[in-house]
Scaffold this motif. Sequence first.
Motif, mmCIF file in Angstrom:
data_model
loop_
_atom_site.group_PDB
_atom_site.id
_atom_site.type_symbol
_atom_site.label_atom_id
_atom_site.label_comp_id
_atom_site.label_asym_id
_atom_site.label_seq_id
_atom_site.Cartn_x
_atom_site.Cartn_y
_atom_site.Cartn_z
ATOM 1 N N ASN A 4 26.869 50.350 -16.137
ATOM 2 C CA ASN A 4 27.200 51.545 -15.365
ATOM 3 C C ASN A 4 26.279 52.694 -15.758
ATOM 4 O O ASN A 4 26.291 53.134 -16.911
ATOM 5 N N LEU A 6 25.299 56.590 -15.126
ATOM 6 C CA LEU A 6 25.705 57.885 -14.574
ATOM 7 C C LEU A 6 24.475 58.787 -14.546
ATOM 8 O O LEU A 6 23.962 59.200 -15.589
ATOM 9 N N ALA A 36 26.481 55.958 -10.354
ATOM 10 C CA ALA A 36 27.230 57.121 -9.876
ATOM 11 C C ALA A 36 26.372 58.339 -10.206
ATOM 12 O O ALA A 36 25.515 58.280 -11.097
ATOM 13 N N LYS A 55 28.981 56.818 -5.235
ATOM 14 C CA LYS A 55 29.893 57.887 -5.633
ATOM 15 C C LYS A 55 29.097 59.066 -6.197
ATOM 16 O O LYS A 55 28.224 58.893 -7.056
ATOM 17 N N CYS A 56 29.395 60.267 -5.700
ATOM 18 C CA CYS A 56 28.674 61.457 -6.147
ATOM 19 C C CYS A 56 29.671 62.576 -6.413
ATOM 20 O O CYS A 56 30.498 62.910 -5.559
ATOM 21 N N TYR A 57 29.610 63.139 -7.602
ATOM 22 C CA TYR A 57 30.455 64.256 -8.001
ATOM 23 C C TYR A 57 29.624 65.542 -7.968
ATOM 24 O O TYR A 57 28.443 65.538 -8.337
ATOM 25 N N GLU A 80 33.980 56.860 -15.227
ATOM 26 C CA GLU A 80 33.034 55.884 -14.684
ATOM 27 C C GLU A 80 32.677 54.800 -15.705
ATOM 28 O O GLU A 80 31.887 53.903 -15.393
#
Length: 372
Positions: A4, A6, A36, A55-57, A80
Amino acid sequence: MKTNILHTIRQGKIGGGETHVLDLVQTLDKDRFNSAVISFTDGEMVDRLEKLGIKCYVIPTTKPFDCSVWSKVGEIATAENANIIHAHGTRACSNSFRAAKKRNIPLIYTIHGWSFHHTQPVYIRTVRELSERYLVRKSTVNIAVSDANRQEGIERLKMPHSVVVKNGVNLNKFSPEGAYKDIRRELNIPAETTLIGYIVRLTEQKDPLTFIRAIRCVTDRDGSANIRFLIVGDGDLKRQAVALADQLGVSSRIIFQDFRTDVPDILHAVDIYCLPSLWEGLPIGLLEAMAMKKTIVATPVDGTKEIVSDRENGLLVPIKDPSKLADAVIELHNDRQLARRLAENAHKDIEQKYNVLKMTKEIENVYRQVLA
């Protein structure tokens, strides 16, 4: 088990770093990596990521070292189950390193050009150098996008644990053989007109005022030449650039456009791409133009001079020299054979050296080495 990643990036507006992130997350091996993204402002990049199902914050801040967002970054990293935090740019790294350290997550810092540069007042440059020195030591691995940036980091910052991974271009998206909208028809530009493209954020780095002054020089030397200039983008100096064009009496030669998302269509329409930057990492816009087989006029700064060799695959002109920039434009307008040869060589170089697939494989290797 998948790894994963980020990614963190300073803003949602599209620029070189944001284009890099978009290309990277789409090209990474989906069987081995999940992505992400955290963006520190909203914008077009966020919309594109969401359409891609990534996925985007958004954590709103325009400040580096903003301790008020550190815990939010950490919460997302935990949610995440991030194995690696990959920070793209100084602001992103300064707002990500604390979350990585606190959770013992490897931090990769991609340097899309240093935040310090020679045009800054001494005290600002000093503070930024100290900040960068701190960040490169907090990172597990530092990725420079050009040899020049890596060398400067080693010499000025004593940067440890660094590699060079040069930016790459999506050769399917930026192909001279593609089907594109007729931008010339949209903007009422005749086919026989030599169209000069300047597609950038209008900021100090890209030196738009020198570009406007070069247009005045072109007009003074050959006012009857069938040459027009297309300026596409927004930025801090947009209003000043428009005012200077009016003051110098060259507004009729220029078509100003706000930020547009159809960059391949615009590049297809132009003949010559200009990038008179004061500094660069490894300019993605320049790579895209070369991939589209456009003739290049640029300044020999940092990563640009690693891509463009004068009179081999483009023309190089001194920084802040509107007269020399105008000379290059007029020469290419008059010598179509030279322009074609430079464009062909530029396209070949991109195919061989700056493919996004090559870039992604090298970054995947960095991920594997970090986890090992």
